[in-house]
Design an enzyme around this catalytic site. Structure first.
Site, mmCIF file in Angstrom:
data_model
loop_
_atom_site.group_PDB
_atom_site.id
_atom_site.type_symbol
_atom_site.label_atom_id
_atom_site.label_comp_id
_atom_site.label_asym_id
_atom_site.label_seq_id
_atom_site.Cartn_x
_atom_site.Cartn_y
_atom_site.Cartn_z
ATOM 1 N N ARG A 244 27.152 61.017 47.034
ATOM 2 C CA ARG A 244 28.102 60.064 46.456
ATOM 3 C C ARG A 244 28.320 60.362 44.973
ATOM 4 O O ARG A 244 29.438 60.228 44.469
ATOM 5 C CB ARG A 244 27.590 58.640 46.669
ATOM 6 N N GLN B 119 30.199 45.108 41.725
ATOM 7 C CA GLN B 119 29.141 45.462 42.679
ATOM 8 C C GLN B 119 29.140 46.982 42.881
ATOM 9 O O GLN B 119 28.235 47.525 43.493
ATOM 10 C CB GLN B 119 29.397 44.764 44.020
ATOM 11 N N ASP C 117 30.192 53.136 41.175
ATOM 12 C CA ASP C 117 31.022 54.203 40.584
ATOM 13 C C ASP C 117 31.405 53.816 39.157
ATOM 14 O O ASP C 117 31.208 52.669 38.746
ATOM 15 C CB ASP C 117 32.279 54.440 41.441
ATOM 16 N N HIS D 237 24.828 46.070 40.523
ATOM 17 C CA HIS D 237 24.090 46.860 41.526
ATOM 18 C C HIS D 237 23.704 48.235 40.990
ATOM 19 O O HIS D 237 23.343 49.131 41.773
ATOM 20 C CB HIS D 237 24.915 47.012 42.804
ATOM 21 N N CYS E 107 13.397 56.449 35.778
ATOM 22 C CA CYS E 107 12.084 57.050 36.030
ATOM 23 C C CYS E 107 11.125 55.971 36.508
ATOM 24 O O CYS E 107 10.919 54.961 35.820
ATOM 25 C CB CYS E 107 11.540 57.709 34.761
ATOM 26 N N CYS F 183 11.286 63.992 34.615
ATOM 27 C CA CYS F 183 11.855 63.014 33.674
ATOM 28 C C CYS F 183 11.824 63.633 32.285
ATOM 29 O O CYS F 183 10.754 64.051 31.819
ATOM 30 C CB CYS F 183 11.026 61.727 33.682
HETATM 31 N N1 APR Z 1 42.525 46.874 48.504
HETATM 32 C C1 APR Z 1 41.893 45.652 48.519
HETATM 33 N N2 APR Z 1 40.812 45.375 49.311
HETATM 34 C C2 APR Z 1 40.396 46.359 50.127
HETATM 35 C C3 APR Z 1 41.023 47.644 50.190
HETATM 36 C C4 APR Z 1 42.144 47.864 49.321
HETATM 37 N N3 APR Z 1 42.780 49.030 49.296
HETATM 38 N N4 APR Z 1 40.377 48.409 51.126
HETATM 39 C C5 APR Z 1 39.386 47.609 51.639
HETATM 40 N N5 APR Z 1 39.409 46.385 51.048
HETATM 41 C C6 APR Z 1 38.526 45.234 51.275
HETATM 42 C C7 APR Z 1 38.059 45.086 52.713
HETATM 43 O O1 APR Z 1 38.966 44.317 53.459
HETATM 44 C C8 APR Z 1 36.701 44.378 52.540
HETATM 45 O O2 APR Z 1 36.883 42.960 52.562
HETATM 46 O O3 APR Z 1 37.371 45.447 50.502
HETATM 47 C C9 APR Z 1 36.259 44.796 51.128
HETATM 48 C C10 APR Z 1 35.088 45.785 51.095
HETATM 49 O O4 APR Z 1 33.978 45.121 51.630
HETATM 50 P P1 APR Z 1 32.567 45.877 51.767
HETATM 51 O O5 APR Z 1 32.766 47.197 52.374
HETATM 52 O O6 APR Z 1 31.663 44.907 52.429
HETATM 53 O O7 APR Z 1 32.138 46.153 50.260
HETATM 54 P P2 APR Z 1 31.545 45.131 49.181
HETATM 55 O O8 APR Z 1 32.048 43.741 49.390
HETATM 56 O O9 APR Z 1 31.751 45.713 47.849
HETATM 57 O O10 APR Z 1 29.971 45.179 49.545
HETATM 58 C C11 APR Z 1 29.084 44.442 48.751
HETATM 59 O O11 APR Z 1 27.209 45.401 49.866
HETATM 60 O O12 APR Z 1 26.495 47.228 50.930
HETATM 61 C C12 APR Z 1 26.333 46.509 49.789
HETATM 62 O O13 APR Z 1 25.611 47.252 47.671
HETATM 63 C C13 APR Z 1 26.679 47.307 48.556
HETATM 64 O O14 APR Z 1 27.876 46.564 46.600
HETATM 65 C C14 APR Z 1 27.888 46.581 47.996
HETATM 66 C C15 APR Z 1 27.779 45.189 48.590
#
Ligand code: APR
Length: 239
Positions: A55, A87, A90, A105, A113, A132
């Site tokens: 990643r 969250q 990147d 996060h 380290c 480290c």
């Molecule tokens: N524009 C807007 N929303 C979008 C797009 C887009 N182009 N593409 C996807 N989505 C939405 C999806 O519909 C979904 O509701 O973004 C959301 C992504 O949800 P997750 O994949 O669950 O990601 P996230 O909410 O950031 O996860 C929270 O969970 O796995 C852990 O640590 C990880 O920070 C992460 C946390």
């Protein structure tokens, strides 16, 4: 006006960064318990390092999108009255020009380290166990918050939520706490709340308003509208 913007993986989707729970999301290809917990790191550090090394390397192939840029423009206008709580691990908010970004996060381009606790900007792989630079121990781990670990900056987040006039959630499924609880805290302190997401989420009805669609166009339209209601010093670039 004080604004807190919470972002999730959805804001980076249009940059080509996979989300977690969508079709072909990261958690489809990997089991959380195999790559995102301290126990997993104990059990199989090579697999965990490979997951984050891939990643981290992928970050060199993606760019911020219109949603990241629109938030950076809004920050230019609001300055210290705006905070982005992400969250995401990147660095696309910062590469778009945002300065006030709290990574609750952690960060992919950072290593920690486990021997001396130092945090370091890190862009290379970790799987080959580099030493480290501070203590010389081969004890570096990805500087990300795994499930079961405490999220970062919660004091600052709660204080910003308690003073916010507007809380906006962008591109998050609202499935993971404590981020999923921020809307309730913001409402408790009287903030207006807005959800911007591709589709409805389990928490949509908790928001005063929910708009659904791609973040690139939703966020840009929301920022342009907000700035149009304020003497705009900074014009959001039209694609
Ligand atoms: N524009 C807007 N929303 C979008 C797009 C887009 N182009 N593409 C996807 N989505 C939405 C999806 O519909 C979904 O509701 O973004 C959301 C992504 O949800 P997750 O994949 O669950 O990601 P996230 O909410 O950031 O996860 C929270 O969970 O796995 C852990 O640590 C990880 O920070 C992460 C946390």
């Amino acid at each position: 006006m004080r604004v807190v913007v919470l972002t999730g993986a959805g804001i980076s989707a249009e940059s080509g960064v996979p989300t977690f729970r969508d079709a072909r999301g990261l958690w489809e290809g990997h089991r959380v318990e195999d790559v995102a917990s301290p126990e997993a790191f104990q059990r199989q550090p090579d697999l965990v390092h490979r997951f984050y090394d891939e990643r981290r390397a992928a970050l060199t192939r993606v760019q911020p999108n219109a949603a990241h840029r629109a938030l950076a423009c809004l920050e230019q206008q609001l300055g210290s009255r705006m905070l982005v709580v992400t969250q995401n691990i990147d660095d696309l908010h910062e590469r778009a020009g945002s300065r006030r970004v709290l990574h609750m996060h952690g960060k992919l381009r950072s290593a920690r380290c486990t021997a001396c606790g130092t945090r370091l900007d890190w862009r290379e792989d970790l799987a080959h166990r580099p030493a480290c630079p501070r203590c010389g121990e081969r004890a570096l781990r990805p500087d990300v918050v795994w499930f079961g670990e405490s999220t970062l900056g919660m004091g600052q987040v709660e204080s910003a939520l308690s003073r916010a006039d507007l809380f906006v959630s962008v591109g998050t499924s609202g499935m993971v706490y404590p981020a999923a609880g921020f809307v309730r805290i913001a409402r408790l302190f009287g903030a207006r709340t807005l959800e911007l997401n591709l589709e409805r989420t389990p928490g949509s009805e908790l928001f005063d308003e929910a708009r659904h669609g791609p973040a690139g166009s939703l966020v840009r339209a929301w920022v342009q509208d907000l700035l149009a209601r304020r003497p705009a010093e900074v014009e959001v670039t039209r694609e």
